[in-house]
Design a protein around this motif. Structure first.
Motif, PDB file in Angstrom:
ATOM      1  N   VAL A  67       0.582   3.930   9.463  1.00  0.00           N
ATOM      2  CA  VAL A  67      -0.883   4.329   8.489  1.00  0.00           C
ATOM      3  C   VAL A  67      -1.342   3.292   9.247  1.00  0.00           C
ATOM      4  O   VAL A  67      -0.878   2.011   9.050  1.00  0.00           O
ATOM      5  N   LEU A 231      -2.549   5.122   0.761  1.00  0.00           N
ATOM      6  CA  LEU A 231      -1.360   6.078   0.793  1.00  0.00           C
ATOM      7  C   LEU A 231      -1.410   6.420  -0.821  1.00  0.00           C
ATOM      8  O   LEU A 231      -1.376   6.789  -1.406  1.00  0.00           O
ATOM      9  N   CYS A 244      -8.470  12.516   3.252  1.00  0.00           N
ATOM     10  CA  CYS A 244      -7.730  11.869   3.473  1.00  0.00           C
ATOM     11  C   CYS A 244      -7.917  11.574   5.267  1.00  0.00           C
ATOM     12  O   CYS A 244      -8.717  12.831   5.820  1.00  0.00           O
TER      13      CYS A 244
END
Length: 301
Positions: A67, A231, A244
């Protein structure tokens, strides 16, 4: 829909082959089914037994992804797919049996305390001191993170107001509040400490549409204004599509797809028609979505 900003490709979270096993208790089958029904795999998916030995249930199976800093990364999957277990592993609440994860370079196993200072977690089943008020719960949580009382009070009023909580409820006992309102307090508590990695496990479950919109807007503001990485696990495909930057789909503990919502939708175009993210989800997992009341949504393909 507002265009998503370019990502800072410095990695905030790196998950490498992380795996978690759960061992079924050594009880007669009728006791297992009566006592821990929700922890057992679905019918027909019980682990094999070899020579009388119980095989472990694999909840998270060699999952790897990264990420970027400042990214909102979604984890999608059916009930029981391993999403919440993955969040608990990353937040150091569970210990991985294999693999590793690093948060801004800190290993979740070797540097646990450093990791805890960087993260905050919101769970769908958040715990509170139910006899205390939202404000008292928030101030207590803030002090654990070293935030002073006056600073925490100012932030608490601001955040609860932004999330749509009425000021009259700030001093009421938590036990007298609805589940949706309690979930807002849980989100406010996580935001209060300004984490640089925020782990949200189905944060909008149980909220009404207006409250969901408030929470989504605040998540985007936290990312854009406070340089937070987020997240999020969710069953809400519209929510994932809207906020997202990228999503990962998990099924039976395995990572089956990763990409931007548009990339995943373009991967299964039929007859020139762009599918929805829900169509993608059903195609990849073979399962229907189940909402918070337990009603199945019909496949659209």
């Amino acid at each position: 829909m507002q265009a998503k900003r370019p990502l800072d490709m410095r990695q905030a979270l790196v998950v490498d082959g992380i795996t978690k096993y759960f061992h079924l208790p050594k009880l007669p089958i009728w006791k297992r089914l009566a006592g821990i029904r929700e922890q057992l795999p679905a019918p027909g998916k019980l682990p094999a037994v070899k020579n009388g030995a119980k095989q472990p249930l694999v909840a998270v199976d060699h999952v790897s992804f990264a990420v970027a800093r400042g990214e909102i990364f979604g984890v999608l999957g059916p009930n029981g797919s391993g999403k919440s277990t993955l969040i608990r592993l990353i937040s150091t609440l569970l210990t991985a049996d294999k693999g590793s994860a690093k948060i801004f370079g800190f290993d979740i196993a070797d540097d646990e305390m450093s990791v805890k200072r960087l993260i905050s977690r919101v769970s769908v089943d958040a715990a509170f001191f139910k006899k205390l008020s939202p404000m008292e719960n928030l101030l207590y949580g803030a002090r654990l993170y070293g935030v002073t009382g006056p600073e925490a009070t100012v932030k608490a009023y601001e955040i609860m107001g932004r999330l749509g909580l009425k000021r009259a409820t700030y001093s009421e006992p938590m036990e007298e509040m609805s589940r949706g309102m309690q979930q807002k307090v849980a989100i406010a508590r996580a935001f209060l400490t300004s984490p640089i990695l925020l782990l949200l496990d189905e944060p909008t479950t149980g909220l009404d549409p207006r409250s969901k919109r408030d929470v989504r807007a605040f998540i985007e503001e936290l990312r854009d204004s406070h340089d937070a990485t987020i997240l999020i696990t969710t069953h809400d495909m519209e929510e994932a599509d809207q906020i997202c930057d990228r999503v990962a789909v998990i099924h039976n503990g395995k990572l089956v797809a990763t990409g931007t919502p548009d990339e995943l939708k373009r991967s299964i175009v039929d007859n020139g028609t762009l599918p929805t993210l829900e169509d993608v989800f059903i195609r990849l997992t073979g399962e229907q979505l189940i909402d918070v009341e337990g009603a199945e949504s019909a496949p659209t393909s």
